[in-house]
Design a protein around this motif. Structure first.
Motif, PDB file in Angstrom:
ATOM      1  N   GLU A   1      63.673  49.818  56.749  1.00  0.00           N
ATOM      2  CA  GLU A   1      62.653  49.503  55.751  1.00  0.00           C
ATOM      3  C   GLU A   1      61.929  48.189  56.044  1.00  0.00           C
ATOM      4  O   GLU A   1      60.868  47.930  55.490  1.00  0.00           O
ATOM      5  N   LEU A   2      62.497  47.374  56.915  1.00  0.00           N
ATOM      6  CA  LEU A   2      61.845  46.109  57.283  1.00  0.00           C
ATOM      7  C   LEU A   2      60.797  46.279  58.373  1.00  0.00           C
ATOM      8  O   LEU A   2      60.168  45.296  58.778  1.00  0.00           O
ATOM      9  N   CYS A   3      60.585  47.487  58.823  1.00  0.00           N
ATOM     10  CA  CYS A   3      59.664  47.754  59.929  1.00  0.00           C
ATOM     11  C   CYS A   3      58.291  47.125  59.680  1.00  0.00           C
ATOM     12  O   CYS A   3      57.792  46.368  60.507  1.00  0.00           O
ATOM     13  N   ASN A   4      57.664  47.424  58.556  1.00  0.00           N
ATOM     14  CA  ASN A   4      56.331  46.871  58.283  1.00  0.00           C
ATOM     15  C   ASN A   4      56.357  45.356  58.100  1.00  0.00           C
ATOM     16  O   ASN A   4      55.407  44.673  58.454  1.00  0.00           O
ATOM     17  N   TRP A   5      57.448  44.836  57.558  1.00  0.00           N
ATOM     18  CA  TRP A   5      57.508  43.382  57.359  1.00  0.00           C
ATOM     19  C   TRP A   5      57.623  42.642  58.687  1.00  0.00           C
ATOM     20  O   TRP A   5      57.029  41.577  58.864  1.00  0.00           O
ATOM     21  N   PHE A   6      58.382  43.210  59.623  1.00  0.00           N
ATOM     22  CA  PHE A   6      58.400  42.621  60.966  1.00  0.00           C
ATOM     23  C   PHE A   6      56.998  42.674  61.573  1.00  0.00           C
ATOM     24  O   PHE A   6      56.559  41.743  62.243  1.00  0.00           O
ATOM     25  N   GLY A   7      56.286  43.772  61.326  1.00  0.00           N
ATOM     26  CA  GLY A   7      54.921  43.899  61.813  1.00  0.00           C
ATOM     27  C   GLY A   7      53.990  42.862  61.208  1.00  0.00           C
ATOM     28  O   GLY A   7      53.133  42.305  61.895  1.00  0.00           O
ATOM     29  N   VAL A   8      54.161  42.592  59.915  1.00  0.00           N
ATOM     30  CA  VAL A   8      53.325  41.577  59.254  1.00  0.00           C
ATOM     31  C   VAL A   8      53.577  40.204  59.868  1.00  0.00           C
ATOM     32  O   VAL A   8      52.635  39.469  60.198  1.00  0.00           O
ATOM     33  N   VAL A   9      54.847  39.837  60.045  1.00  0.00           N
ATOM     34  CA  VAL A   9      55.171  38.536  60.650  1.00  0.00           C
ATOM     35  C   VAL A   9      54.579  38.442  62.046  1.00  0.00           C
ATOM     36  O   VAL A   9      53.953  37.436  62.418  1.00  0.00           O
ATOM     37  N   SER A  10      54.743  39.489  62.815  1.00  0.00           N
ATOM     38  CA  SER A  10      54.211  39.508  64.171  1.00  0.00           C
ATOM     39  C   SER A  10      52.698  39.343  64.172  1.00  0.00           C
ATOM     40  O   SER A  10      52.150  38.507  64.902  1.00  0.00           O
ATOM     41  N   CYS A  11      52.020  40.122  63.362  1.00  0.00           N
ATOM     42  CA  CYS A  11      50.552  40.095  63.356  1.00  0.00           C
ATOM     43  C   CYS A  11      49.993  38.779  62.838  1.00  0.00           C
ATOM     44  O   CYS A  11      48.991  38.289  63.351  1.00  0.00           O
ATOM     45  N   VAL A  12      50.626  38.200  61.836  1.00  0.00           N
ATOM     46  CA  VAL A  12      50.160  36.903  61.331  1.00  0.00           C
ATOM     47  C   VAL A  12      50.349  35.824  62.398  1.00  0.00           C
ATOM     48  O   VAL A  12      49.475  34.974  62.596  1.00  0.00           O
ATOM     49  N   CYS A  13      51.454  35.873  63.113  1.00  0.00           N
ATOM     50  CA  CYS A  13      51.670  34.900  64.200  1.00  0.00           C
ATOM     51  C   CYS A  13      50.659  35.089  65.321  1.00  0.00           C
ATOM     52  O   CYS A  13      50.160  34.106  65.881  1.00  0.00           O
ATOM     53  N   TRP A  14      50.335  36.348  65.661  1.00  0.00           N
ATOM     54  CA  TRP A  14      49.301  36.592  66.680  1.00  0.00           C
ATOM     55  C   TRP A  14      47.977  36.001  66.222  1.00  0.00           C
ATOM     56  O   TRP A  14      47.289  35.319  66.989  1.00  0.00           O
ATOM     57  N   LEU A  15      47.608  36.261  64.959  1.00  0.00           N
ATOM     58  CA  LEU A  15      46.338  35.760  64.438  1.00  0.00           C
ATOM     59  C   LEU A  15      46.293  34.236  64.458  1.00  0.00           C
ATOM     60  O   LEU A  15      45.328  33.638  64.954  1.00  0.00           O
ATOM     61  N   LEU A  16      47.335  33.602  63.949  1.00  0.00           N
ATOM     62  CA  LEU A  16      47.372  32.133  63.947  1.00  0.00           C
ATOM     63  C   LEU A  16      47.357  31.577  65.371  1.00  0.00           C
ATOM     64  O   LEU A  16      46.688  30.568  65.645  1.00  0.00           O
ATOM     65  N   GLY A  17      48.069  32.231  66.270  1.00  0.00           N
ATOM     66  CA  GLY A  17      48.095  31.779  67.653  1.00  0.00           C
ATOM     67  C   GLY A  17      46.715  31.816  68.287  1.00  0.00           C
ATOM     68  O   GLY A  17      46.311  30.876  68.979  1.00  0.00           O
ATOM     69  N   PHE A  18      45.963  32.882  68.046  1.00  0.00           N
ATOM     70  CA  PHE A  18      44.620  32.966  68.630  1.00  0.00           C
ATOM     71  C   PHE A  18      43.651  32.002  67.954  1.00  0.00           C
ATOM     72  O   PHE A  18      42.734  31.485  68.612  1.00  0.00           O
ATOM     73  N   ILE A  19      43.852  31.714  66.682  1.00  0.00           N
ATOM     74  CA  ILE A  19      43.002  30.721  66.019  1.00  0.00           C
ATOM     75  C   ILE A  19      43.260  29.333  66.608  1.00  0.00           C
ATOM     76  O   ILE A  19      42.325  28.581  66.902  1.00  0.00           O
ATOM     77  N   VAL A  20      44.522  28.988  66.786  1.00  0.00           N
ATOM     78  CA  VAL A  20      44.853  27.687  67.392  1.00  0.00           C
ATOM     79  C   VAL A  20      44.359  27.649  68.841  1.00  0.00           C
ATOM     80  O   VAL A  20      43.851  26.624  69.306  1.00  0.00           O
ATOM     81  N   LEU A  21      44.472  28.768  69.560  1.00  0.00           N
ATOM     82  CA  LEU A  21      43.974  28.827  70.927  1.00  0.00           C
ATOM     83  C   LEU A  21      42.460  28.605  70.965  1.00  0.00           C
ATOM     84  O   LEU A  21      41.954  27.895  71.842  1.00  0.00           O
ATOM     85  N   ALA A  22      41.722  29.186  70.011  1.00  0.00           N
ATOM     86  CA  ALA A  22      40.272  28.976  69.952  1.00  0.00           C
ATOM     87  C   ALA A  22      39.963  27.499  69.722  1.00  0.00           C
ATOM     88  O   ALA A  22      39.045  26.946  70.343  1.00  0.00           O
ATOM     89  N   HIS A  23      40.732  26.855  68.859  1.00  0.00           N
ATOM     90  CA  HIS A  23      40.526  25.426  68.627  1.00  0.00           C
ATOM     91  C   HIS A  23      40.773  24.631  69.898  1.00  0.00           C
ATOM     92  O   HIS A  23      40.022  23.719  70.246  1.00  0.00           O
ATOM     93  N   TRP A  24      41.837  24.992  70.619  1.00  0.00           N
ATOM     94  CA  TRP A  24      42.148  24.295  71.869  1.00  0.00           C
ATOM     95  C   TRP A  24      41.033  24.516  72.895  1.00  0.00           C
ATOM     96  O   TRP A  24      40.636  23.582  73.588  1.00  0.00           O
ATOM     97  N   LEU A  25      40.537  25.751  72.976  1.00  0.00           N
ATOM     98  CA  LEU A  25      39.464  26.038  73.927  1.00  0.00           C
ATOM     99  C   LEU A  25      38.221  25.218  73.610  1.00  0.00           C
ATOM    100  O   LEU A  25      37.534  24.725  74.512  1.00  0.00           O
ATOM    101  N   HIS A  26      37.908  25.056  72.322  1.00  0.00           N
ATOM    102  CA  HIS A  26      36.791  24.185  71.936  1.00  0.00           C
ATOM    103  C   HIS A  26      37.076  22.742  72.315  1.00  0.00           C
ATOM    104  O   HIS A  26      36.183  22.024  72.781  1.00  0.00           O
TER     105      HIS A  26
END
Length: 146
Positions: free
Chosen positions: A75-100
């Motif tokens: 039953e935690l399948c979707n919750w693991f997915g949420v954690v994963s996806c939020v970390c991917w999103l935050l990681g790419f946002i921080v990466l965009a800041h670094w690239l700038h």
């Protein structure tokens, strides 16, 4: 003989110390390097959560296909997915800041922005799956977002 071996050991130790100091000095010259460390940790957490997501999905499929009931880990399948996806999103946002910050090329920034857009769409499926709303695909979430 023993003195020669001891002096060789000291030379090796001093070479390692010099190499370590040189590496540390080179690492300090990377602009905004702590931001890169943060991105690395976010992506590591995202990868670990994604592996747990797939493990829970496989466990759920095994239990349901055998006619059994869904276990708590399943039953935690979707919750693991949420954690994963939020970390991917935050990681790419921080990466965009670094690239700038380092003055990356326009194509490098465009690629990062496309990854941010993809991460947003990738977030929709597990987040809507946690709602378990029949109009949004039930426990599977939005099918078109992945």
């Amino acid at each position: 003989m023993a003195r020669e071996i001891a002096s060789e050991g000291n030379e090796t130790a001093s070479d390692n110390t010099n190499c370590s100091a040189e590496f540390t000095q080179k690492a300090k010259s990377v602009p905004f390097r702590m931001e890169q460390v943060a991105v690395s940790w976010l992506f590591l957490i995202a990868n670990a959560a994604l592996i747990l997501d797939f493990a829970a999905l496989q466990s759920m499929l095994r239990h349901v296909s055998a006619g059994g009931k869904v276990w708590p880990f399943d039953e935690l399948c979707n919750w693991f997915g949420v954690v994963s996806c939020v970390c991917w999103l935050l990681g790419f946002i921080v990466l965009a800041h670094w690239l700038h910050s380092v003055g990356a090329t326009r194509m490098g920034l465009a690629g990062c922005y496309l990854k941010i857009i993809a991460a947003i769409f990738f977030n929709l499926q597990p987040m809507t799956g946690t709602m378990n709303d029949p109009l949004l695909g039930g426990g599977a979430g939005l099918w078109w977002s992945n």
